[in-house]
Design a protein around this motif. Sequence first.
Motif, PDB file in Angstrom:
ATOM      1  N   LYS A 223      -9.373   5.367  22.669  1.00 34.95           N
ATOM      2  CA  LYS A 223      -8.758   6.285  21.703  1.00 34.95           C
ATOM      3  C   LYS A 223      -9.253   6.044  20.278  1.00 34.95           C
ATOM      4  CE  LYS A 223      -4.529   5.044  22.614  1.00 34.95           C
ATOM      5  NZ  LYS A 223      -3.040   4.978  22.589  1.00 34.95           N
ATOM      6  N   ASP A 224      -9.867   4.860  20.027  1.00 37.31           N
ATOM      7  CA  ASP A 224     -10.422   4.582  18.710  1.00 37.31           C
ATOM      8  C   ASP A 224     -11.803   5.209  18.517  1.00 37.31           C
ATOM      9  OD1 ASP A 224      -8.259   2.873  17.864  1.00 37.31           O
ATOM     10  OD2 ASP A 224      -9.078   1.334  19.212  1.00 37.31           O
ATOM     11  N   SER A 227     -11.843  11.728  19.647  1.00 38.07           N
ATOM     12  CA  SER A 227     -10.786  12.448  18.944  1.00 38.07           C
ATOM     13  C   SER A 227      -9.484  12.400  19.729  1.00 38.07           C
ATOM     14  CB  SER A 227     -11.196  13.903  18.735  1.00 38.07           C
ATOM     15  OG  SER A 227     -11.207  14.590  19.976  1.00 38.07           O
ATOM     16  N   ALA A 228      -8.388  12.614  19.021  1.00 34.29           N
ATOM     17  CA  ALA A 228      -7.073  12.631  19.667  1.00 34.29           C
ATOM     18  C   ALA A 228      -7.011  13.740  20.710  1.00 34.29           C
ATOM     19  CB  ALA A 228      -5.978  12.816  18.614  1.00 34.29           C
ATOM     20  N   GLU A 229      -7.684  14.859  20.423  1.00 37.25           N
ATOM     21  CA  GLU A 229      -7.672  15.991  21.358  1.00 37.25           C
ATOM     22  C   GLU A 229      -8.383  15.632  22.660  1.00 37.25           C
ATOM     23  OE1 GLU A 229      -9.381  20.581  21.690  1.00 37.25           O
ATOM     24  OE2 GLU A 229      -9.589  19.455  19.825  1.00 37.25           O
ATOM     25  N   TYR A 231      -8.922  12.576  23.824  1.00 41.66           N
ATOM     26  CA  TYR A 231      -8.146  11.534  24.515  1.00 41.66           C
ATOM     27  C   TYR A 231      -6.962  12.147  25.253  1.00 41.66           C
ATOM     28  CZ  TYR A 231      -5.629   7.222  25.442  1.00 41.66           C
ATOM     29  OH  TYR A 231      -4.975   6.183  26.072  1.00 41.66           O
ATOM     30  N   LYS A 232      -6.351  13.145  24.671  1.00 42.30           N
ATOM     31  CA  LYS A 232      -5.220  13.821  25.314  1.00 42.30           C
ATOM     32  C   LYS A 232      -5.661  14.477  26.622  1.00 42.30           C
ATOM     33  CE  LYS A 232      -1.597  17.250  24.419  1.00 42.30           C
ATOM     34  NZ  LYS A 232      -1.049  18.216  23.414  1.00 42.30           N
ATOM     35  N   THR A 235      -5.989  11.675  29.317  1.00 39.26           N
ATOM     36  CA  THR A 235      -4.711  11.231  29.889  1.00 39.26           C
ATOM     37  C   THR A 235      -4.085  12.317  30.751  1.00 39.26           C
ATOM     38  OG1 THR A 235      -3.541  11.905  27.862  1.00 39.26           O
ATOM     39  CG2 THR A 235      -4.282   9.620  27.992  1.00 39.26           C
ATOM     40  N   ASP A 249      -8.628   3.110  29.152  1.00 41.46           N
ATOM     41  CA  ASP A 249      -8.544   2.732  27.746  1.00 41.46           C
ATOM     42  C   ASP A 249      -9.602   1.728  27.304  1.00 41.46           C
ATOM     43  OD1 ASP A 249      -6.500   4.459  27.301  1.00 41.46           O
ATOM     44  OD2 ASP A 249      -4.986   2.949  26.800  1.00 41.46           O
TER      45      ASP A 249
END
Length: 419
Positions: A223-224, A227-229, A231-232, A235, A249
């Motif tokens: 996740k580092d 992008s958050a998108e 990574y979403k 998951t 992860d």
Amino acid sequence: MKKISVSLLSLALLTSGFSSVHAAEKASTVWLNGEQIQFSNSTSIVEKGVTLVPMRPLLEKLGVKVNWNGAAHTVNGTKNGLSLSLKIGIANATVNGKTVKLGVSPKQVRDVTYVPLRFIAETAGYQVAWNQSSRQISLTSKQQTEGSRGYLWKVEHKGNTVYLLGSLHYVLEGMYPLSPEIENALKAADYLGVEVDLSKVTPEELQKLVLELGVYKDGTTLKDHISAETYKKVTALLKENGMSVNSFDHFKPWFVQQNVLGIIAGKEGYQSDIGIDQYLIDNANKAKKPVVALETIDSQFQTNNNYSDALQEKLLLQTLDPSAGVTLAPDGGIDTFAKMWREGDDNALNAYINSSDWDAEYHKALLTDRNGEMADKIKDYLNGDKKETYLVVVGMLHVLGDEGVVPLLKMEGYKVERQ
């Protein structure tokens, strides 16, 4: 499957080695010219090494008119000048008036009549092939076999011969047998050459490479680095497939992408363990032919690990979500590539590889750099002093295009003949 097709064609050997999804062993299936024959709720029976299947679905699919005499327990079938007769419990059959001995006799199980599959299929004019890894029995008409051309070339130099085959790493069931030209090239070969022979890579070696090149060691996590998108989306896919949402992860995006690829491709029915490379490796091993590798698992890991962070995330995102608008290669679904391969369409493959729609970094790492190394290996085989024959199998995207293996060999003065 539209946007992940290039990865399917070019990187599948890796996913077959370490995908987090493992399929359970399947029951045998029977395929006719690429279409599965359905036997309702009945399954095949194996007796003394002979496979028996329900009579009526098989004969009807093969175009044989069936006449069942319940009183005499006799099956009669006719098709275009062919007549055959079998009787329950009798290990002989009659074909056009001549008696033929069967390995096992037809039988009835719960009111279903079972007949020997190979005998029926070959008598009706079909070739029969068994693929152990996929537990698949393929029945192929002569017309169908001759129509599946593939991408095969022949090069001869100093008494040595190399057959070069552009392959599909991932295929659907029902692919086999291959065309006679390809099957005969394997029979003629002293060696089979492949990109990587994963059967020679130990679990310990694979784990060591994953830990060295696929895992973050600086305390950061996936996740580092994305992008958050994105990574979403990772998951969400894990959750959808019953896996822990933090399963990936500690891994780098390129490694996650290939595991995701294995999950998605498997759900679509495409499998690397029955890919053309693996099919030929299995048959070479049965024939005790040595298998040699043009690349190493380490070099393939290094290629992926050396992608820029931006390219790694793009690959992961387009695999997770084909509608995300990421452009790394020209449009083309895996079904399109399979059609190209069956038809042996050189023009279509050339146009795809030479398209201007490629991401420059991706094209150079995936094709240009590796093609040159593959061509050098093949030149070594051609310049040997032992007068040997090789069948060399590489992903179909490596063979053509301006920088493909075939044009590279031609530029070096070798005569390369399309088969």
